[in-house]
Design an enzyme around this catalytic site. Sequence first.
Site, mmCIF file in Angstrom:
data_model
loop_
_atom_site.group_PDB
_atom_site.id
_atom_site.type_symbol
_atom_site.label_atom_id
_atom_site.label_comp_id
_atom_site.label_asym_id
_atom_site.label_seq_id
_atom_site.Cartn_x
_atom_site.Cartn_y
_atom_site.Cartn_z
ATOM 1 N N GLN A 29 8.787 1.786 82.835
ATOM 2 C CA GLN A 29 8.966 2.346 84.200
ATOM 3 C C GLN A 29 8.362 2.073 85.420
ATOM 4 O O GLN A 29 8.796 2.065 86.564
ATOM 5 C CB GLN A 29 8.896 3.958 83.906
ATOM 6 N N SER A 53 -1.514 -5.147 81.929
ATOM 7 C CA SER A 53 -0.758 -4.581 83.118
ATOM 8 C C SER A 53 -1.358 -4.751 84.552
ATOM 9 O O SER A 53 -0.700 -5.110 85.552
ATOM 10 C CB SER A 53 -0.490 -3.044 82.721
ATOM 11 N N ILE A 85 -1.353 9.858 77.325
ATOM 12 C CA ILE A 85 -2.902 9.702 78.057
ATOM 13 C C ILE A 85 -2.665 10.396 79.608
ATOM 14 O O ILE A 85 -3.793 10.070 80.160
ATOM 15 C CB ILE A 85 -3.046 8.131 78.282
ATOM 16 N N GLN A 86 -1.841 10.861 79.839
ATOM 17 C CA GLN A 86 -1.817 11.274 81.389
ATOM 18 C C GLN A 86 -2.789 12.299 81.378
ATOM 19 O O GLN A 86 -3.373 12.511 82.807
ATOM 20 C CB GLN A 86 -0.459 11.990 81.714
ATOM 21 N N HIS A 108 9.031 12.280 83.785
ATOM 22 C CA HIS A 108 9.254 13.166 82.462
ATOM 23 C C HIS A 108 8.384 14.405 82.764
ATOM 24 O O HIS A 108 7.179 14.227 83.128
ATOM 25 C CB HIS A 108 9.064 12.635 81.526
ATOM 26 N N GLY A 134 13.165 1.325 81.461
ATOM 27 C CA GLY A 134 12.526 0.590 82.946
ATOM 28 C C GLY A 134 13.247 -0.532 83.089
ATOM 29 O O GLY A 134 13.815 -1.057 84.427
ATOM 30 N N GLU A 227 27.561 -1.379 56.816
ATOM 31 C CA GLU A 227 28.190 -0.329 57.099
ATOM 32 C C GLU A 227 27.651 1.002 57.780
ATOM 33 O O GLU A 227 28.307 1.471 58.554
ATOM 34 C CB GLU A 227 28.606 0.352 55.304
ATOM 35 N N GLU A 231 26.969 -1.663 62.098
ATOM 36 C CA GLU A 231 28.346 -1.413 63.003
ATOM 37 C C GLU A 231 28.165 -0.178 63.792
ATOM 38 O O GLU A 231 29.111 0.234 64.634
ATOM 39 C CB GLU A 231 29.704 -0.994 62.162
#
EC number: 1.1.1.86
Length: 340
Positions: A29, A53, A85-86, A108, A134, A227, A231
């Site tokens: 995100q 990151s 971790i917030q 969220h 994201g 199956e 599908e």
Amino acid sequence: MAVQMEYEKDVKVPALDGKKIAVIGYGSQGHAHSQNLRDTGHDVIIGVRPGKSFDKAKEDGFDTYTVAEATKLADVIMILAPDEIQQELYEAEIAPNLEAGNAVGFAHGFNIHFEFIKVPADVDVFMCAPKGPGHLVRRTFEEGFGVPALYAVYQDATGNAKDIAMDWCKGIGAARVGLLETTYKEETEEDLFGEQAVLCGGLTALIETGFEVLTEAGYAPELAYFEVLHEMKLIVDLIYEGGFKKMRQSISNTAEFGDYVSGPRVITEQVKENMKAVLADIQNGKFANDFVNDYKAGRPKLTAYREEAANLEIEKVGAELRKAMPFVGQNDDDAFKIYN
């Protein structure tokens, strides 16, 4: 209660204009929100801990800082790090650097609704929650439309929190296709229930149980996989495009008759009661506490669940079959390694 879809024309106030925006986290995100906002003319910086990151954000052309530095520089702070971790990230690096009149956002409501994070009363708290991952938020934006989003206000210290939430949604492209106003409670509890009872937990349990029934009855695992799992996408795509009606118009009469006759035998009233129990554990905070406590203990339960799932026969059969089907998408080892 009916809710009304809102669009770009309904976003009346350019509340982000002139604001320094810090996106905290540069994962799925985070990369989408920050790049979309930059492309719509906003002043965006990234706050992230050193690592892949951090390097990726710099490579993508952003001024990149520690979380504490980015918070100190910003007027609007959007926290897009993983839920678990917030709390520690907020308490250690964000809270000490907030100022009165700042706005803090989330995609969220988990940590705000369950009160793992408590924001000072003089700071706005808003939400912009795109209803898609994201990479779709970014890709659809680049294609000229977007992913619908929910928005909410938890705390309106300045009187501008709703305008900020709506303008954020506009900035990432969500208002091109539709916004729905909600609350932190509603978004959090419904989102968790959908994931657990239907989209993730319910669906995978249904597929695995169907696979077990067929293979235990002597049917070939490879055929059973096709199956009950392969599908599934074909059916879900039809439902996504036109509801149950389009799906039922597209399948054979035999399949449709079996749908009506056997569906209620599988999803019984007892299953509905089980779903209600899942919802109750979400509403009373049991699930949230279990999840956070497992994380704080080093994720022993999550690790065990992952190991058990990886060893399911259906996973092993599927991995082999997908090697012969390059048309289904990326190789298993490379799937969704997007801005980790």
